[in-house]
Enzyme design. Structure first.
Site, PDB file in Angstrom:
ATOM      1  CG  ASP A  12      50.747 -42.532  25.865  1.00  0.00           C
ATOM      2  OD1 ASP A  12      51.230 -41.386  26.002  1.00  0.00           O
ATOM      3  OD2 ASP A  12      49.690 -42.731  25.233  1.00  0.00           O
ATOM      4  CG  HIS A 245      47.684 -33.155  21.369  1.00  0.00           C
ATOM      5  ND1 HIS A 245      46.609 -32.325  21.124  1.00  0.00           N
ATOM      6  CD2 HIS A 245      47.854 -33.891  20.236  1.00  0.00           C
ATOM      7  CE1 HIS A 245      46.144 -32.547  19.906  1.00  0.00           C
ATOM      8  NE2 HIS A 245      46.890 -33.496  19.350  1.00  0.00           N
TER       9      HIS A 245
END
Length: 318
Positions: A12, A245
């Site tokens: 995303d 992350h």
């Protein structure tokens, strides 16, 4: 015998996704086969546009971008995070192409074609919401079973969440999809907040990477991560750097020796609307042991920060 990893990246495309994609493109041990862009850090159209922009800037415009999901499986309107990832999803950057160009695109057939053409060779790395990946499994489990392995950045086991007290953003953003993927994906590895939260990149290290930057793609790293660092200073005042992350999940897929320690557990995700929506669940009670067979997934429980830093700096300064 070592072979180059053929990766399809589900993202995303916000800031940490962009760093993960740049790392994958620069890593000689990774062959990026496609990017599937869905909603999450920003809306689907911007996510698609951002991935296309980064690939073109890198000279890899031939890599296909596949339009993913626009909202979670619940049908609810997604929440975006401009304070963290910027209005356009890439911090201070404004790619020159408007996202409206990608409004009506969708093409899961391209995804399935790539998997069928490379049976048993594709590694999926999902660093955004799990919606697009869950849809792929629901549309064609026969084809998805041809995938070699799947890596997901998501979840938080025995540590606080980062979007609610108990839930990590990717699982919380579509908990139904996260539960489907954790139940259906064989050879699944989950890289949770347990390890990504301490995979930090400090401003000094970003400056070092920038001092080696020679290409237009390399020169994006510092403005992206400077913006990200300022956002994190609002979220967690005093944090030494920005947690990488999504980069952590791509590095896990690259199978770097000693980077992570894993335990095997069955994973479920709380997905009924409740206070604990998006909670990742696995049995880590004292005396619990690794499970085996169908339904067991690897969960990263420790990260070697020195190996992380050494490899990350090596690849991003090439």
């Amino acid at each position: 015998m070592f072979s180059i990893k053929k990766i399809i990246l589900f993202s995303d495309t916000g800031i940490d996704d962009a760093i993960a994609l740049i790392y994958a493109l620069k890593n000689p041990d990774i062959d990026v086969m496609a990017v599937v862009s869905g909603f999450g850090n920003t809306d689907r159209n911007k996510s698609y546009r951002n991935a296309t922009y980064l690939l073109n800037l890198s000279g890899h415009g031939e890599i296909p971008v596949i339009a993913g999901s626009t909202r979670p499986l619940s049908g609810q309107e997604p929440e975006f995070f401009p304070d963290i990832h910027g209005v356009e999803g890439l911090g201070p950057l404004s790619p020159p192409v408007p996202e409206e160009r990608y409004r009506n695109k969708t093409n899961f057939s391209k995804l399935f074609q790539l998997i069928k053409s490379n049976p048993g060779e594709i590694t999926i790395v999902n660093v955004g919401r799990c919606t697009s990946l869950a849809i792929a499994w629901l549309l064609s489990p026969e084809i998805m079973n041809l995938v070699k392995e799947t890596y997901i950045m998501g979840g938080a086991f025995l540590v606080p969440g980062n979007v609610t007290e108990v839930a990590e953003a990717n699982f919380y953003g579509d908990a139904v999809a996260a539960d489907i993927v954790c139940r259906l994906s064989p050879n699944l590895t989950v890289i949770p907040l347990n390890v990504t939260r301490i995979a930090l990149l400090t401003p000094a290290q970003v400056d070092f990477i920038d001092s080696k930057a020679k290409t237009p793609l390399d020169q994006l790293i510092k403005p992206l991560l400077d913006f990200y660092y300022e956002a994190y200073q609002q979220l967690e005042p005093g944090i030494e750097g920005t947690p990488q992350h999504d980069l952590s999940a791509v590095m896990a897929a690259a199978c770097i020796d000693g980077l992570f320690t894993y335990e095997k557990r069955a994973i479920r995700v709380q997905h009924e609307e409740s206070y604990a929506n998006g909670l990742s669940i696995a049995d880590f009670r004292p005396g619990s042991i690794n499970c085996f067979g169908t339904g067991c997934s690897r969960i990263a429980v420790e990260i070697d920060e020195d190996i992380f830093l050494t490899n990350m700096l090596d690849i991003l300064t090439r």
